[in-house]
Write an enzyme that holds these catalytic residues in place. Sequence first.
Site, short mmCIF file in Angstrom:
data_model
loop_
_atom_site.label_atom_id
_atom_site.label_comp_id
_atom_site.label_asym_id
_atom_site.label_seq_id
_atom_site.Cartn_x
_atom_site.Cartn_y
_atom_site.Cartn_z
N SER A 63 0.76 -0.81 -0.06
CA SER A 63 -0.15 -0.27 0.21
C SER A 63 0.61 0.83 0.13
O SER A 63 0.38 2.47 -0.10
CB SER A 63 -0.72 0.06 1.14
N GLY B 292 -1.95 -4.06 0.60
CA GLY B 292 -2.51 -5.33 1.34
C GLY B 292 -1.18 -6.73 0.90
O GLY B 292 -1.09 -7.68 0.80
N ASN C 125 3.32 -6.32 5.10
CA ASN C 125 1.76 -6.47 5.56
C ASN C 125 2.07 -8.48 6.35
O ASN C 125 1.52 -8.58 7.00
CB ASN C 125 1.28 -6.89 3.75
N ASP D 205 -5.55 6.81 9.86
CA ASP D 205 -5.57 5.99 9.93
C ASP D 205 -4.12 5.35 11.28
O ASP D 205 -3.55 4.31 11.39
CB ASP D 205 -5.28 4.05 9.05
N HIS E 163 -0.96 4.84 7.02
CA HIS E 163 0.00 4.64 5.55
C HIS E 163 -0.17 6.72 5.35
O HIS E 163 -0.48 7.09 5.87
CB HIS E 163 -1.57 5.07 4.67
#
Length: 192
Positions: free
Chosen positions: A20, A58, A87, A168, A171
Amino acid sequence: MMWLWPATGFAKTILILGDSLSAGYGINPEQGWVALLQRKLNQDFPKQHSVINASVSGETSSGALARLPKLLQTHRPNIVVIELGGNDALRGQPPKMIHNNLNQLIQLSKQSEATVILLGTKIPPNYGTAYSSAFENNYKVLSQQHKIKLLPFFMQGIAGNKNLMQKDLIHPNATAQKQLLNNAYPYIKGAL
């Protein structure tokens, strides 16, 4: 008459294989660091280099390993930038498995005669020091083993800065993309 060729020699294809952070999660992909990389290359070396963004939000090292052979065959990149592992760690995958997958990604890329650049990452401290250090050590070991360039922490100067992160806090936001490019660009430019 003498022809002056650019110092970089010839046009190169750069494949970005990431998660991502490189796919531009949560922002317009045109604002992402990979799109900024293409624009910077166009500016510094007009019409010489093309960037293929094969990053998927992801993505894990296992997922990328399944996709890489076809990507190498289709695009025949001169440079492969690997930005993976985060991830896997967030899913608690064993560091040895992550190491093995990254190792295979590097080997496949090198076998296709691409120069490999590894963008390392770090994970939150709540995973414990043993796991964190084993995970982060993978990048150092692989870069030494394969004699490839390593950017130890791709998110340097961004992680932990709320102004550069999305809500979040995982990111990077659109403002942070220039810093990501600045972190990676010297390594990529050096491989041209």
